[in-house]
Design a protein around this motif. Structure first.
Motif, PDB file in Angstrom:
ATOM      1  N   LEU A  29     121.956  32.219   0.564  1.00  0.00           N
ATOM      2  CA  LEU A  29     120.572  32.611   0.858  1.00  0.00           C
ATOM      3  C   LEU A  29     119.924  31.778   1.955  1.00  0.00           C
ATOM      4  O   LEU A  29     119.135  32.301   2.726  1.00  0.00           O
ATOM      5  CB  LEU A  29     119.719  32.629  -0.409  1.00  0.00           C
ATOM      6  CG  LEU A  29     119.267  31.320  -1.041  1.00  0.00           C
ATOM      7  CD1 LEU A  29     117.861  30.987  -0.583  1.00  0.00           C
ATOM      8  CD2 LEU A  29     119.250  31.481  -2.545  1.00  0.00           C
ATOM      9  N   GLU A  30     120.250  30.488   2.069  1.00  0.00           N
ATOM     10  CA  GLU A  30     119.642  29.682   3.131  1.00  0.00           C
ATOM     11  C   GLU A  30     120.202  30.051   4.501  1.00  0.00           C
ATOM     12  O   GLU A  30     119.517  29.903   5.516  1.00  0.00           O
ATOM     13  CB  GLU A  30     119.828  28.192   2.862  1.00  0.00           C
ATOM     14  CG  GLU A  30     118.960  27.686   1.732  1.00  0.00           C
ATOM     15  CD  GLU A  30     118.924  26.170   1.614  1.00  0.00           C
ATOM     16  OE1 GLU A  30     119.552  25.460   2.431  1.00  0.00           O
ATOM     17  OE2 GLU A  30     118.250  25.687   0.686  1.00  0.00           O
ATOM     18  N   LEU A  31     121.423  30.540   4.551  1.00  0.00           N
ATOM     19  CA  LEU A  31     122.006  30.965   5.826  1.00  0.00           C
ATOM     20  C   LEU A  31     121.381  32.276   6.297  1.00  0.00           C
ATOM     21  O   LEU A  31     121.386  32.574   7.489  1.00  0.00           O
ATOM     22  CB  LEU A  31     123.519  31.125   5.698  1.00  0.00           C
ATOM     23  CG  LEU A  31     124.297  29.866   5.345  1.00  0.00           C
ATOM     24  CD1 LEU A  31     125.779  30.184   5.220  1.00  0.00           C
ATOM     25  CD2 LEU A  31     124.059  28.760   6.366  1.00  0.00           C
ATOM     26  N   GLU A  32     120.843  33.035   5.363  1.00  0.00           N
ATOM     27  CA  GLU A  32     120.232  34.318   5.693  1.00  0.00           C
ATOM     28  C   GLU A  32     118.781  34.172   6.145  1.00  0.00           C
ATOM     29  O   GLU A  32     118.202  35.114   6.683  1.00  0.00           O
ATOM     30  CB  GLU A  32     120.319  35.246   4.469  1.00  0.00           C
ATOM     31  CG  GLU A  32     121.759  35.578   4.112  1.00  0.00           C
ATOM     32  CD  GLU A  32     121.951  36.084   2.688  1.00  0.00           C
ATOM     33  OE1 GLU A  32     120.948  36.238   1.955  1.00  0.00           O
ATOM     34  OE2 GLU A  32     123.118  36.306   2.322  1.00  0.00           O
ATOM     35  N   ARG A  33     118.199  33.001   5.915  1.00  0.00           N
ATOM     36  CA  ARG A  33     116.809  32.737   6.338  1.00  0.00           C
ATOM     37  C   ARG A  33     116.811  32.039   7.684  1.00  0.00           C
ATOM     38  O   ARG A  33     117.658  31.196   7.948  1.00  0.00           O
ATOM     39  CB  ARG A  33     116.127  31.795   5.326  1.00  0.00           C
ATOM     40  CG  ARG A  33     115.404  32.457   4.225  1.00  0.00           C
ATOM     41  CD  ARG A  33     114.418  31.535   3.512  1.00  0.00           C
ATOM     42  NE  ARG A  33     114.847  30.174   3.320  1.00  0.00           N
ATOM     43  CZ  ARG A  33     115.223  29.651   2.150  1.00  0.00           C
ATOM     44  NH1 ARG A  33     115.226  30.384   1.067  1.00  0.00           N
ATOM     45  NH2 ARG A  33     115.577  28.400   2.066  1.00  0.00           N
ATOM     46  N   GLU A  34     115.843  32.346   8.502  1.00  0.00           N
ATOM     47  CA  GLU A  34     115.685  31.669   9.785  1.00  0.00           C
ATOM     48  C   GLU A  34     114.988  30.331   9.588  1.00  0.00           C
ATOM     49  O   GLU A  34     114.266  30.132   8.618  1.00  0.00           O
ATOM     50  CB  GLU A  34     114.860  32.538  10.750  1.00  0.00           C
ATOM     51  CG  GLU A  34     115.559  33.817  11.181  1.00  0.00           C
ATOM     52  CD  GLU A  34     116.820  33.573  11.983  1.00  0.00           C
ATOM     53  OE1 GLU A  34     116.861  32.621  12.793  1.00  0.00           O
ATOM     54  OE2 GLU A  34     117.780  34.339  11.779  1.00  0.00           O
ATOM     55  N   GLY A  35     115.181  29.433  10.528  1.00  0.00           N
ATOM     56  CA  GLY A  35     114.476  28.160  10.516  1.00  0.00           C
ATOM     57  C   GLY A  35     115.117  27.113   9.626  1.00  0.00           C
ATOM     58  O   GLY A  35     116.245  27.264   9.171  1.00  0.00           O
ATOM     59  N   LYS A  36     114.369  26.049   9.393  1.00  0.00           N
ATOM     60  CA  LYS A  36     114.862  24.933   8.587  1.00  0.00           C
ATOM     61  C   LYS A  36     115.016  25.360   7.133  1.00  0.00           C
ATOM     62  O   LYS A  36     114.282  26.202   6.637  1.00  0.00           O
ATOM     63  CB  LYS A  36     113.927  23.738   8.702  1.00  0.00           C
ATOM     64  CG  LYS A  36     113.912  23.125  10.094  1.00  0.00           C
ATOM     65  CD  LYS A  36     113.208  21.787  10.095  1.00  0.00           C
ATOM     66  CE  LYS A  36     113.164  21.209  11.494  1.00  0.00           C
ATOM     67  NZ  LYS A  36     114.388  20.555  11.875  1.00  0.00           N
ATOM     68  N   SER A  37     115.986  24.745   6.471  1.00  0.00           N
ATOM     69  CA  SER A  37     116.268  25.047   5.068  1.00  0.00           C
ATOM     70  C   SER A  37     115.527  24.056   4.180  1.00  0.00           C
ATOM     71  O   SER A  37     115.946  22.908   4.051  1.00  0.00           O
ATOM     72  CB  SER A  37     117.776  24.957   4.805  1.00  0.00           C
ATOM     73  OG  SER A  37     118.474  25.888   5.587  1.00  0.00           O
ATOM     74  N   TYR A  38     114.442  24.501   3.591  1.00  0.00           N
ATOM     75  CA  TYR A  38     113.679  23.653   2.683  1.00  0.00           C
ATOM     76  C   TYR A  38     114.002  24.035   1.236  1.00  0.00           C
ATOM     77  O   TYR A  38     113.976  25.214   0.875  1.00  0.00           O
ATOM     78  CB  TYR A  38     112.177  23.790   2.937  1.00  0.00           C
ATOM     79  CG  TYR A  38     111.733  23.208   4.243  1.00  0.00           C
ATOM     80  CD1 TYR A  38     111.749  21.829   4.451  1.00  0.00           C
ATOM     81  CD2 TYR A  38     111.305  24.021   5.287  1.00  0.00           C
ATOM     82  CE1 TYR A  38     111.345  21.275   5.649  1.00  0.00           C
ATOM     83  CE2 TYR A  38     110.895  23.478   6.497  1.00  0.00           C
ATOM     84  CZ  TYR A  38     110.918  22.104   6.672  1.00  0.00           C
ATOM     85  OH  TYR A  38     110.520  21.562   7.865  1.00  0.00           O
ATOM     86  N   THR A  39     114.246  23.027   0.418  1.00  0.00           N
ATOM     87  CA  THR A  39     114.577  23.250  -0.987  1.00  0.00           C
ATOM     88  C   THR A  39     113.459  23.987  -1.705  1.00  0.00           C
ATOM     89  O   THR A  39     113.721  24.840  -2.563  1.00  0.00           O
ATOM     90  CB  THR A  39     114.890  21.907  -1.675  1.00  0.00           C
ATOM     91  OG1 THR A  39     115.960  21.279  -0.956  1.00  0.00           O
ATOM     92  CG2 THR A  39     115.282  22.097  -3.120  1.00  0.00           C
ATOM     93  N   TYR A  40     112.228  23.693  -1.368  1.00  0.00           N
ATOM     94  CA  TYR A  40     111.102  24.379  -2.003  1.00  0.00           C
ATOM     95  C   TYR A  40     111.243  25.897  -1.855  1.00  0.00           C
ATOM     96  O   TYR A  40     111.106  26.646  -2.828  1.00  0.00           O
ATOM     97  CB  TYR A  40     109.771  23.904  -1.394  1.00  0.00           C
ATOM     98  CG  TYR A  40     108.586  24.690  -1.910  1.00  0.00           C
ATOM     99  CD1 TYR A  40     107.961  24.327  -3.104  1.00  0.00           C
ATOM    100  CD2 TYR A  40     108.115  25.807  -1.229  1.00  0.00           C
ATOM    101  CE1 TYR A  40     106.894  25.061  -3.604  1.00  0.00           C
ATOM    102  CE2 TYR A  40     107.056  26.548  -1.720  1.00  0.00           C
ATOM    103  CZ  TYR A  40     106.448  26.170  -2.904  1.00  0.00           C
ATOM    104  OH  TYR A  40     105.393  26.904  -3.404  1.00  0.00           O
ATOM    105  N   ASP A  41     111.527  26.362  -0.638  1.00  0.00           N
ATOM    106  CA  ASP A  41     111.664  27.804  -0.393  1.00  0.00           C
ATOM    107  C   ASP A  41     112.844  28.386  -1.170  1.00  0.00           C
ATOM    108  O   ASP A  41     112.758  29.491  -1.715  1.00  0.00           O
ATOM    109  CB  ASP A  41     111.851  28.075   1.099  1.00  0.00           C
ATOM    110  CG  ASP A  41     110.656  27.629   1.933  1.00  0.00           C
ATOM    111  OD1 ASP A  41     109.516  27.686   1.417  1.00  0.00           O
ATOM    112  OD2 ASP A  41     110.868  27.207   3.085  1.00  0.00           O
TER     113      ASP A  41
END
Length: 189
Positions: free
Chosen positions: A74-86
């Motif tokens: 899921l973090e690879l599918e999101r743009e930008g920095k990978s924040y644990t909160y998100d």
């Protein structure tokens, strides 16, 4: 309720230290599964990270023989920095029946005060802090401490050895080592 441990990281490359930590935490904390979540862009690192497609493929190869391990991209599918909160916000919305624990090494326990929205995050997920040489696990945040026998291995150590043409046998699962060799990653010779 299914108890799921989350192990995040760049996995650049995934190595036996990652697998050792995941299995020890799974067994000792009686978790049903461990989800490996590779980051797209880690907010705390300035180093260049290998392309996500290579890291994802290596991670699948690393965990393929353990039925309790899975990869969640899921973090690879999101743009930008990978924040644990998100990530935790998304996971708890998508899997309301799951009880998540976030596994972090001693280095990240020390870094928690700098995490994005950490004051909210500690109320959303249980943290399990795993001992790591050179770090104390001391923090004002609610972190369950878990002392495990350390394997002092890092992805940086492995990359440096590969760049120098040095052997890394027994530090990586065979499938990962073969993938690195076949794709000539990290200047493998």
């Amino acid at each position: 309720m299914k108890k799921i441990g989350i192990l995040g990281g760049t996995f650049n490359p995934p190595h036996i230290g990652h697998l050792w930590i995941a299995e020890e935490v799974r067994i000792r904390k009686q978790l049903d599964e461990i989800w490996f979540i590779p980051t797209r862009t880690p907010p705390h690192k300035d180093t260049v990270v290998l392309d996500a497609s290579h890291r994802l493929r290596m991670l699948h190869l690393a965990i393929k023989d353990n039925p309790y391990f899975q990869v969640n991209a899921l973090e690879l599918e999101r743009e930008g920095k990978s924040y644990t909160y998100d990530t935790i916000k998304e996971l708890t919305a998508d899997f309301p029946e799951a009880d998540f624990s976030f596994i972090i090494g001693g280095d990240m326990v020390d870094y928690l005060p700098k995490w994005n929205r950490v004051e909210e995050l500690v109320h959303m997920v249980r943290f399990i802090g795993v001992s790591r040489p050179g770090y104390t696990l001391d923090t004002p945040y609610p972190v369950e401490r878990l002392e495990i026998h350390p394997l002092d291995i890092s992805s940086t150590f492995i990359r440096n050895r590969l760049e120098k043409g040095e052997r890394v046998r027994y530090l990586l699962p065979d499938g990962v080592m073969n993938y690195i060799k076949e794709n000539q990653i990290y200047e493998y010779r």
